[in-house]
Design an enzyme around this catalytic site. Structure first.
Site, short mmCIF file in Angstrom:
data_model
loop_
_atom_site.label_atom_id
_atom_site.label_comp_id
_atom_site.label_asym_id
_atom_site.label_seq_id
_atom_site.Cartn_x
_atom_site.Cartn_y
_atom_site.Cartn_z
N VAL A 17 0.83 -1.21 0.00
CA VAL A 17 0.00 0.00 0.00
C VAL A 17 0.87 1.26 0.00
CG1 VAL A 17 -1.81 1.27 1.22
CG2 VAL A 17 -1.86 -1.24 1.19
N GLU A 131 -10.44 5.20 6.08
CA GLU A 131 -11.31 4.62 5.05
C GLU A 131 -10.77 3.31 4.49
OE1 GLU A 131 -14.45 6.00 3.58
OE2 GLU A 131 -14.31 3.86 3.20
N VAL A 134 -11.39 -0.78 5.79
CA VAL A 134 -12.47 -1.72 5.46
C VAL A 134 -12.78 -1.63 3.97
CG1 VAL A 134 -14.84 -2.44 5.94
CG2 VAL A 134 -13.47 -1.41 7.76
N GLY A 136 -10.98 -1.85 1.21
CA GLY A 136 -10.03 -1.23 0.28
C GLY A 136 -10.51 0.06 -0.35
N ILE A 138 -13.30 0.88 -1.70
CA ILE A 138 -14.74 1.23 -1.70
C ILE A 138 -15.02 2.34 -0.70
CG2 ILE A 138 -17.09 0.35 -1.44
CD1 ILE A 138 -15.98 -2.48 -1.83
N GLY A 189 -1.79 -14.69 -6.12
CA GLY A 189 -1.36 -13.60 -5.24
C GLY A 189 -2.46 -13.02 -4.37
N GLU A 192 -2.16 -14.93 1.09
CA GLU A 192 -0.77 -14.81 1.53
C GLU A 192 -0.21 -16.19 1.82
OE1 GLU A 192 -0.12 -11.82 4.40
OE2 GLU A 192 -1.67 -10.53 3.56
N LYS A 207 -12.87 -6.10 10.33
CA LYS A 207 -13.65 -5.15 9.53
C LYS A 207 -15.09 -5.06 10.06
CE LYS A 207 -10.75 -6.02 5.50
NZ LYS A 207 -10.52 -6.90 4.35
P1 NDP Z 1 3.27 -4.72 3.66
O1 NDP Z 1 3.70 -5.85 4.51
O2 NDP Z 1 3.33 -4.86 2.18
O3 NDP Z 1 4.09 -3.40 4.07
C1 NDP Z 1 4.38 -3.08 5.38
C2 NDP Z 1 5.41 -1.97 5.38
O4 NDP Z 1 5.67 -1.60 6.73
C3 NDP Z 1 6.74 -2.37 4.75
O5 NDP Z 1 7.24 -1.31 4.00
C4 NDP Z 1 7.65 -2.60 5.97
O6 NDP Z 1 9.00 -2.32 5.72
C5 NDP Z 1 7.09 -1.59 6.93
N1 NDP Z 1 7.33 -1.92 8.32
C6 NDP Z 1 7.04 -3.06 8.98
N2 NDP Z 1 7.38 -2.95 10.27
C7 NDP Z 1 7.91 -1.73 10.43
C8 NDP Z 1 8.45 -1.04 11.53
N3 NDP Z 1 8.52 -1.59 12.73
N4 NDP Z 1 8.91 0.23 11.34
C9 NDP Z 1 8.85 0.81 10.11
N5 NDP Z 1 8.34 0.20 9.02
C10 NDP Z 1 7.88 -1.08 9.19
O7 NDP Z 1 1.76 -4.38 4.13
P2 NDP Z 1 0.59 -3.77 3.24
O8 NDP Z 1 1.09 -2.59 2.51
O9 NDP Z 1 -0.09 -4.85 2.48
O10 NDP Z 1 -0.46 -3.33 4.37
C11 NDP Z 1 -0.27 -2.14 5.10
C12 NDP Z 1 -1.55 -1.84 5.88
O11 NDP Z 1 -2.62 -1.67 4.98
C13 NDP Z 1 -1.99 -2.95 6.86
O12 NDP Z 1 -2.56 -2.37 8.00
C14 NDP Z 1 -3.04 -3.69 6.06
O13 NDP Z 1 -3.97 -4.35 6.87
C15 NDP Z 1 -3.69 -2.55 5.33
N6 NDP Z 1 -4.40 -2.93 4.12
C16 NDP Z 1 -3.75 -3.62 3.15
C17 NDP Z 1 -4.42 -3.99 2.00
C18 NDP Z 1 -3.73 -4.72 0.90
O14 NDP Z 1 -4.40 -5.06 -0.09
N7 NDP Z 1 -2.44 -5.00 1.00
C19 NDP Z 1 -5.86 -3.67 1.82
C20 NDP Z 1 -6.42 -2.89 2.89
C21 NDP Z 1 -5.72 -2.55 4.01
P3 NDP Z 1 9.86 -3.13 4.61
O15 NDP Z 1 9.36 -2.64 3.28
O16 NDP Z 1 11.24 -2.70 4.87
O17 NDP Z 1 9.56 -4.57 4.89
N1 HSE Z 2 -6.45 -10.02 2.82
C1 HSE Z 2 -7.47 -9.06 2.63
C2 HSE Z 2 -8.47 -9.58 1.59
C3 HSE Z 2 -6.82 -7.76 2.17
O1 HSE Z 2 -8.27 -10.67 1.02
O2 HSE Z 2 -9.48 -8.96 1.36
C4 HSE Z 2 -7.69 -6.57 2.37
O3 HSE Z 2 -7.94 -6.29 3.69
#
Ligand code: NDP
Ligand code: HSE
Length: 436
Positions: A17, A131, A134, A136, A138, A189, A192, A207
């Protein structure tokens, strides 16, 4: 009038994200500035692995010291896209203490301890927008929180996890078993490497807690949400649903009790009629169906996950928070004034589809029907199909009972008593029937 001093944004996390948030901030900089009334400046990016190449991001902005970044004092908005409870919670509260507003996508944290975050935001007079937490991309939380602020929401019924919707959709459309469909979701993909949070319903439950809290103006935590995943759903359940003109979906259901004095929140697989709008939500899409007293039925539909769709919701919040900041105001904070208690699953009233393996001999149906009657659970339909026993001699049958609406506690008592009957070889599955 465009202000020339930029608003400084600290990005905590630059993964799926965060990297998209940074990309859109750069590629749409002029439009965002025009919409906000001031340019945005990416002031720092906190990550875990500083040496990782991050396209389009100035390496000088990268830091592993997220705490120092949020404590700088000149940051206007912190965007938290790290995920998990800690260190995200401490970083967000520290950001408020040091004068920043916060945009977060962190459903796990908001469902676990939203109260601490809302209290810190209010204490320091800052915004907390979420926003993206919950469904993504939407637009859902802002419509619930703002557009429906004058209405009374009675029910929220949603498909809020894309991975599990993909798995169930594949099981339904191709006849694949659960493991096969999960493998496909992983290969594409969606799932996970460790799919537990999705398939066991934790993600959807977080959510549901957030949705119920906003919809009913009360506090609902993850622990208040009844949760069942989809690992027990079989091809036979899907086929049985089809025979009833239904499909199986993992639903998040938040309801106000009929007397208005309590609420419930639950996540579990359920059969819904093919005619229900949620039945046509395919693949990894999300959709949320809202029933409000004056508005009637509303449906919100779209991509519920993925870097760019989720970043869209984050950017929408970022623009709103920046506008508030320039106007020296804040948006709506937590609304939990109703303080409605959250009832247990035992009090939920719905319909059930129960599949039993029974002996095929005189009086069995009457015995089974008596158990339902003794627990005050009314039967709607019964379907029986004879089958061969393990020695190929027959004398066994599958019995599918669909009930009228009954409390979950009554259904549990019924099933417990059915298991004690000699003629009931086993309870093959129990699934709730929703959306009728
Ligand atoms: P990722 O695992 O892809 O990214 C997490 C990021 O946080 C990475 O850049 C990581 O660093 C960094 N990070 C982890 N721990 C630390 C720390 N202690 N200090 C600083 N940086 C840290 O997660 P996502 O982007 O998928 O998800 C992020 C958030 O968005 C979550 O809360 C998730 O629930 C929410 N979300 C995600 C969705 C999705 O489709 N992916 C959809 C909706 C919500 P590094 O890059 O170095 O590993
Ligand atoms: N793992 C979640 C999903 C990502 O499949 O919808 C979004 O929260």
């Amino acid at each position: 009038m465009m202000r020339t001093r930029p608003l400084k944004v600290a990005l905590l996390g630059c993964g799926v994200v965060g990297s998209e948030v940074a990309r859109i901030m750069t590629t749409h900089a002029d439009d965002l500035a025009a919409r906000i009334g001031a340019p945005l400046e990416l002031a720092g990016v906190a990550v875990r692995r500083p040496s990782k190449v991050r396209e389009g991001i100035d390496p000088a902005l990268i830091t592993t010291d997220a705490t120092a970044l949020v404590k700088r004092g000149d940051i206007d908005v912190v965007v938290e896209v790290i995920g998990g409870v800690e260190p995200a919670r401490t970083l967000i509260t520290t950001a408020f203490e040091h004068g920043a507003s916060v945009v977060s996508a962190n459903k796990a944290l908001l469902a676990e301890d939203g109260a601490t975050l809302f209290a810190a935001a209010e204490k320091h007079g800052k915004d907390l927008y979420y926003e993206a937490a919950v469904a993504g991309a939407i637009p859902l939380l802002r419509p619930l929180r703002e557009s429906l602020a004058g209405d009374k929401v009675n029910r929220v019924l949603g498909i809020v996890n894309g991975t599990t919707n993909f798995i169930l959709d594949r099981m339904d459309s191709s006849g694949a078993g659960y493991s096969e469909a999960l493998d496909e979701a992983t290969a594409l993909g969606y799932a996970e490497a460790d799919p537990t949070a999705d398939v066991e319903g934790f993600d959807a439950a977080a959510k549901a807690a957030i949705l119920a809290g906003i919809a009913f103006h009360t506090r609902v935590r993850l622990d208040d949400v009844h949760r069942e995943g989809l690992t027990e759903v079989t091809s036979a359940d899907i086929a049985s649903a089809r025979r009833m003109g239904c499909t199986v979906k993992l639903l998040a259901i938040c309801e106000r009790a009929a007397d208005g004095k309590s609420v419930t929140a639950r996540v579990h697989p359920a059969m819904i009629p093919l005619s229900h709008p949620l039945a046509s939500v395919r693949e990894a899409y999300n959709a949320v169906f809202v029933e409000a007293e004056a508005a009637g039925q509303l449906m919100f539909y779209g991509p519920g996950a993925g870097g760019a769709p989720t970043a869209s919701a984050v950017l929408g919040d970022l623009v709103a928070v920046c506008r508030n900041r320039l106007g020296e105001s804040t948006g709506p904070g937590e609304s939990a004034y109703t303080r409605l208690p959250v009832s247990s699953m035992a009090e939920v009233v719905t319909r059930y589809h129960i599949s039993l393996d029974v002996a095929d001999k005189p009086g069995v149906l009457a015995q089974v029907a008596t158990v339902f009657a003794e627990h005050d659970v009314s039967i709607d339909t019964v379907r029986q199909q004879g089958r061969l026993d393990s020695e190929g001699l027959g004398g066994e049958a599958s019995l599918v009972v669909v009930t009228h609406r009954a409390p979950d506690a009554a259904l549990s008592g019924t099933v417990e008593a059915l298991r004690k009957l000699d003629t009931v070889r086993g309870v093959a599955s129990i699934m709730r029937v929703e959306g009728e």
